[in-house]
Enzyme design. Structure first.
Site, PDB file in Angstrom:
ATOM      1  N   GLY A 156      -8.994 -54.215 -16.197  1.00 46.37           N
ATOM      2  CA  GLY A 156      -7.827 -54.107 -14.924  1.00 46.37           C
ATOM      3  C   GLY A 156      -7.874 -54.817 -13.901  1.00 46.37           C
ATOM      4  O   GLY A 156      -8.520 -55.910 -13.561  1.00 46.37           O
ATOM      5  N   SER A 157      -6.728 -54.869 -13.019  1.00 44.40           N
ATOM      6  CA  SER A 157      -6.333 -55.568 -12.099  1.00 44.40           C
ATOM      7  C   SER A 157      -5.917 -54.976 -10.729  1.00 44.40           C
ATOM      8  O   SER A 157      -5.643 -53.771 -10.703  1.00 44.40           O
ATOM      9  CB  SER A 157      -5.555 -56.973 -12.425  1.00 44.40           C
ATOM     10  OG  SER A 157      -4.440 -56.278 -12.856  1.00 44.40           O
ATOM     11  N   GLY A 158      -5.764 -55.770  -9.703  1.00 44.74           N
ATOM     12  CA  GLY A 158      -5.002 -55.151  -8.336  1.00 44.74           C
ATOM     13  C   GLY A 158      -5.630 -53.781  -7.909  1.00 44.74           C
ATOM     14  O   GLY A 158      -4.968 -53.117  -7.198  1.00 44.74           O
ATOM     15  N   SER A 159      -6.986 -53.798  -7.984  1.00 45.82           N
ATOM     16  CA  SER A 159      -7.767 -52.751  -7.668  1.00 45.82           C
ATOM     17  C   SER A 159      -7.234 -51.130  -8.206  1.00 45.82           C
ATOM     18  O   SER A 159      -7.731 -50.201  -7.641  1.00 45.82           O
ATOM     19  CB  SER A 159      -7.612 -52.553  -6.045  1.00 45.82           C
ATOM     20  OG  SER A 159      -8.378 -53.595  -5.566  1.00 45.82           O
ATOM     21  N   GLY A 161      -7.545 -47.864 -10.128  1.00 46.80           N
ATOM     22  CA  GLY A 161      -8.664 -47.252 -10.287  1.00 46.80           C
ATOM     23  C   GLY A 161     -10.121 -47.407  -9.704  1.00 46.80           C
ATOM     24  O   GLY A 161     -11.036 -46.927 -10.103  1.00 46.80           O
ATOM     25  N   ARG A 281      -7.475 -66.778 -13.496  1.00 49.75           N
ATOM     26  CA  ARG A 281      -5.821 -67.165 -13.411  1.00 49.75           C
ATOM     27  C   ARG A 281      -5.600 -67.283 -12.206  1.00 49.75           C
ATOM     28  O   ARG A 281      -6.543 -67.088 -11.227  1.00 49.75           O
ATOM     29  CB  ARG A 281      -5.171 -65.968 -14.049  1.00 49.75           C
ATOM     30  CG  ARG A 281      -5.672 -64.631 -13.793  1.00 49.75           C
ATOM     31  CD  ARG A 281      -5.324 -63.986 -12.348  1.00 49.75           C
ATOM     32  NE  ARG A 281      -5.621 -62.858 -12.001  1.00 49.75           N
ATOM     33  CZ  ARG A 281      -5.626 -62.038 -10.716  1.00 49.75           C
ATOM     34  NH1 ARG A 281      -5.314 -63.013  -9.765  1.00 49.75           N
ATOM     35  NH2 ARG A 281      -6.081 -61.224 -10.600  1.00 49.75           N
TER      36      ARG A 281
END
Length: 411
Positions: A156-159, A161, A281
């Site tokens: 996942g990304s963007g914090s 969870g 990325r």
């Protein structure tokens, strides 16, 4: 008719997506976005851009569509700005024999547990960690590590969870959230339980094997990790800068990266720099904008050059201080209005004021980067002056959110 040089963009991105499109156009390319839902990106319809609806989780469907486009025009390169598609982007590049990252390295890097194991095996300092697939395993891992701990999905990304759990109640609550069907998993649920590494946060922006810049960031209040402010360059001694730069290059070697962009996150603890995460990325907004304002290096353009097989130019044109403030609401509800944007834009030294949403939009905070409703970016040759201008602009931006009506019951 002359064949166009096409740049295939797999999905878009709220802020950086349009920057990729414009950079491609400046390089004489025709950008085409392949998306499962092109309508989710406002700029595609606003700019009348070429987009095709296709299942971007289906490699065969993407190969078929790219082959069809390649028969009409020449595909110069394939890339994307989202974490969720970068693995499939690397596979497409390999299939069509185009420049791109190593698919095996990308997939391995996006598994946070596998990434941590590789880094630890290479002797790179990382927080103490364990993997858990059940509430009992989360509880025993947290007991072994010692509270507070951070729970995060293994992908996942963007914090999304990600949460700091300071006591057993918060631990049980967030475990129930992650395993109880509320969190959207792309595969079977696995939770990374890790030590809370405390100290200033830094991020290194890389291109190839070169450190382009190191920024510092602050977060909003715990238990979530929502970025509030970025400043580039970070205020570091020569020794601190060198240690972070050397550690960044060690991460790339350990993970078999080194092609194209990477973004590496650190905490400077009482034991020195500790690697929190390696993202294979380009950093999300506002990282590329800050690099361009601080050093005159356009990482998005240079990334596209690599993608189409050209040599990139990473030489610094100047040395300024750039800073960004993310605008985050403090409660849920319906956004009524936003004011002061024009006045904020007029403040000297303000490079950009961008709102991500429009009035009458429902606000439901998630505790991650989906909470942002906009950003303000400032830059100048003087660090103190940059901070003053940024605060001045932020102070004149206002908005009103009407809370959702409370449900009531009659006895």
């Amino acid at each position: 008719m002359e064949r166009r040089r096409v740049l295939i963009l797999i999905e878009g991105q709220t802020v950086n997506g349009l920057l990729y499109v414009r950079a491609a156009q400046r390089l004489g390319l025709h950008p085409i976005t392949l998306s499962a839902d092109p309508a989710r990106y406002d700029y595609i319809s606003a700019e009348r851009l070429h987009a095709i609806c296709v299942d971007t989780n289906n490699l065969d469907a993407l190969i078929h569509e790219c082959s069809r486009l390649g028969a009409i025009d020449g595909i110069a390169g394939i890339t994307g700005a989202l974490d969720s598609v970068y693995g499939i982007v690397s596979k497409l590049c390999r299939h069509f024999n185009l420049p791109g990252p190593n698919p095996v390295s990308i997939e391995r890097c996006y598994d946070k547990f596998a990434q941590r194991e590789l880094l630890a095996r290479a002797g790179i300092p990382v927080p103490f960690f364990r993997m858990a697939t059940s509430a009992a395993e989360v509880e025993s891992s947290a007991a072994e590590i010692g509270l507070p701990v951070i729970l995060k999905p293994f992908m996942g990304s963007g914090s999304s969870g990600v949460r700091l759990c300071r006591d057993v109640e918060e631990l049980a609550e967030h475990t129930a959230y992650l395993l109880g069907g509320k969190h959207l998993w792309r595969s079977s649920p696995r939770i990374l339980v890790e030590e809370f590494a405390q100290g200033p946060f830094y991020g290194a922006e890389m291109m190839g094997n070169e450190v382009i810049g190191i920024g510092a960031a602050d977060f909003g209040p715990p238990p979530h990790f929502v970025f509030r402010e970025w400043t580039l360059p970070a205020v570091l001694t020569d020794d601190e800068h060198e240690r972070i730069a050397d550690l960044s290059l060690s991460c790339l070697r350990a993970l078999d990266l080194g092609w194209g962009p990477a973004n590496i996150e650190f905490r400077w603890t009482k034991c020195g720099p500790v690697v929190i995460e390696v993202n294979p990325r380009l950093g999300g907004a506002p990282d590329p904008q800050l690099i361009r304002l601080a050093y005159g290096v356009d990482l998005i353009t240079e990334h596209i050059k690599l993608v189409i097989g050209e040599k990139c130019d990473l030489r610094r044109k100047h040395s300024h201080t750039a800073a960004a403030r993310m605008l985050v609401p403090d409660h849920d509800g319906i956004l009524d209005w936003i004011g002061g944007v024009t006045r904020a834009t007029a403040v000297p030294g303000i490079a950009e004021v961008k709102m991500y949403i429009k009035p009458e939009t429902p606000i439901v905070r998630k505790g991650d980067d989906r909470d942002y409703i906009g950003h303000v970016i400032a830059a100048s040759p003087n660090p103190g002056r940059t901070g003053e201008m940024l605060q001045r602009a932020v102070n004149v931006i206002e908005w009103s959110i009407t809370p959702f009506p409370r449900s009531s019951s009659c006895g």
